[in-house]
Scaffold this motif. Structure first.
Motif, PDB file in Angstrom:
ATOM      1  N   PHE A  82      -2.733 -30.350  11.948  1.00  0.00           N
ATOM      2  CA  PHE A  82      -3.735 -30.121  12.799  1.00  0.00           C
ATOM      3  C   PHE A  82      -4.667 -29.951  11.976  1.00  0.00           C
ATOM      4  CE2 PHE A  82      -0.322 -29.026  15.320  1.00  0.00           C
ATOM      5  CZ  PHE A  82      -0.189 -29.850  16.530  1.00  0.00           C
ATOM      6  N   THR A  83      -5.830 -30.505  11.924  1.00  0.00           N
ATOM      7  CA  THR A  83      -7.197 -30.349  10.909  1.00  0.00           C
ATOM      8  C   THR A  83      -8.420 -30.160  11.928  1.00  0.00           C
ATOM      9  OG1 THR A  83      -5.998 -31.645   9.234  1.00  0.00           O
ATOM     10  CG2 THR A  83      -8.384 -31.282   9.001  1.00  0.00           C
ATOM     11  N   VAL A  94      -0.737 -22.811  19.359  1.00  0.00           N
ATOM     12  CA  VAL A  94       0.347 -23.727  19.367  1.00  0.00           C
ATOM     13  C   VAL A  94       1.765 -22.850  19.488  1.00  0.00           C
ATOM     14  CG1 VAL A  94      -0.883 -25.313  17.893  1.00  0.00           C
ATOM     15  CG2 VAL A  94       0.472 -23.264  16.967  1.00  0.00           C
ATOM     16  N   GLY A  95       2.857 -23.600  19.756  1.00  0.00           N
ATOM     17  CA  GLY A  95       4.038 -22.852  19.574  1.00  0.00           C
ATOM     18  C   GLY A  95       4.561 -22.126  20.889  1.00  0.00           C
ATOM     19  N   GLY A  96       4.012 -22.362  21.758  1.00  0.00           N
ATOM     20  CA  GLY A  96       4.410 -21.642  23.270  1.00  0.00           C
ATOM     21  C   GLY A  96       4.975 -22.809  24.038  1.00  0.00           C
ATOM     22  N   GLU A 139       0.289 -26.714   9.594  1.00  0.00           N
ATOM     23  CA  GLU A 139       1.385 -27.616   9.649  1.00  0.00           C
ATOM     24  C   GLU A 139       2.362 -27.023  10.375  1.00  0.00           C
ATOM     25  OE1 GLU A 139       1.905 -28.557   5.824  1.00  0.00           O
ATOM     26  OE2 GLU A 139       0.268 -29.829   5.414  1.00  0.00           O
ATOM     27  N   ILE A 140       3.152 -27.871  11.043  1.00  0.00           N
ATOM     28  CA  ILE A 140       4.366 -27.461  11.825  1.00  0.00           C
ATOM     29  C   ILE A 140       5.484 -28.279  11.184  1.00  0.00           C
ATOM     30  CG2 ILE A 140       5.523 -27.188  13.963  1.00  0.00           C
ATOM     31  CD1 ILE A 140       2.941 -26.814  15.378  1.00  0.00           C
ATOM     32  N   PRO A 141       6.406 -27.944  10.766  1.00  0.00           N
ATOM     33  CA  PRO A 141       7.502 -28.802  10.066  1.00  0.00           C
ATOM     34  C   PRO A 141       8.447 -29.227  11.373  1.00  0.00           C
ATOM     35  CG  PRO A 141       7.810 -26.320   9.511  1.00  0.00           C
ATOM     36  CD  PRO A 141       6.526 -26.396  10.332  1.00  0.00           C
TER      37      PRO A 141
END
Length: 194
Positions: A82-83, A94-96, A139-141
């Motif tokens: 994400f930029t 993010v991440g929820g 970044e999300i790997p």
């Protein structure tokens, strides 16, 4: 007088259209990055056609409400990046549980997507705030070709050697945990060898 009214209306429409176009631009972009874009086909000991048929049978059994566990999805080295494209700091969530990403795999020998059959805990996971400075990225790997709820409710498979196109969509969350904007990446090329 009518000509002047039409001209003013067209100018107003053009300005409104430009404002809406600007407003429609999200403050961040999504890029799917391949840390590795070459993989070896692993059909769990099956030839490509057999492997595809095997996965399609699992998908049909799941559709019929039967318990059918698929093999592990392909291991990958990908990143969802994400930029911030604005000139100001931007906060994304993010991440929820309201965040989810999905892959679209096309080309090659074909692809099959099936439910993972995994069980998930019932608690609601709230997203985490990430503030990005102008031009900076988060970044999300991604370690497996899996997507959906918590990044693991659906497995995606290539069904044989070939050149594939892979793209991603990511649903951002709002600060309160509800679903926000959906971002889409450009496709990348993945080569699967024998």
């Amino acid at each position: 007088m009518k000509l002047l009214t039409v001209a003013v209306t067209l100018v107003a429409f053009a300005v409104t259209g430009r404002a809406e176009d600007k407003k429609a631009q999200p403050p961040v972009t999504l890029e799917l990055v391949a840390k590795n874009d070459k993989y070896k086909f692993d059909g769990s000991g099956k030839a490509p056609a057999e492997f595809k048929k095997y996965l399609e049978e699992i998908a049909q059994a799941q559709k019929d409400g039967k318990l059918a566990r698929p093999p592990q999805p392909p291991a990958v080295e990908l990143v969802l990046k994400f930029t911030n494209t604005t000139k100001n700091d931007t906060t994304i969530y993010v991440g929820g549980d309201s965040n989810s990403y999905t892959f679209d795999l096309t080309g090659g020998s074909g692809s099959v997507a099936v439910g993972s059959g995994r069980a998930f805990t019932e608690e609601f996971r709230f997203p985490k705030a990430v503030t990005l400075a102008p031009g900076k990225s988060h970044e999300i790997p991604v370690k497996q070709l899996a997507d959906g709820h918590r990044g693991a409710s659906r497995y995606v498979y290539w069904t044989g050697p070939g050149e594939y196109k892979l793209s991603a969509k990511y649903v951002l969350a709002n600060a309160d945990g509800s679903k926000g904007a959906e971002l889409a990446s450009e496709p990348i090329t993945i080569t699967v060898g024998k």
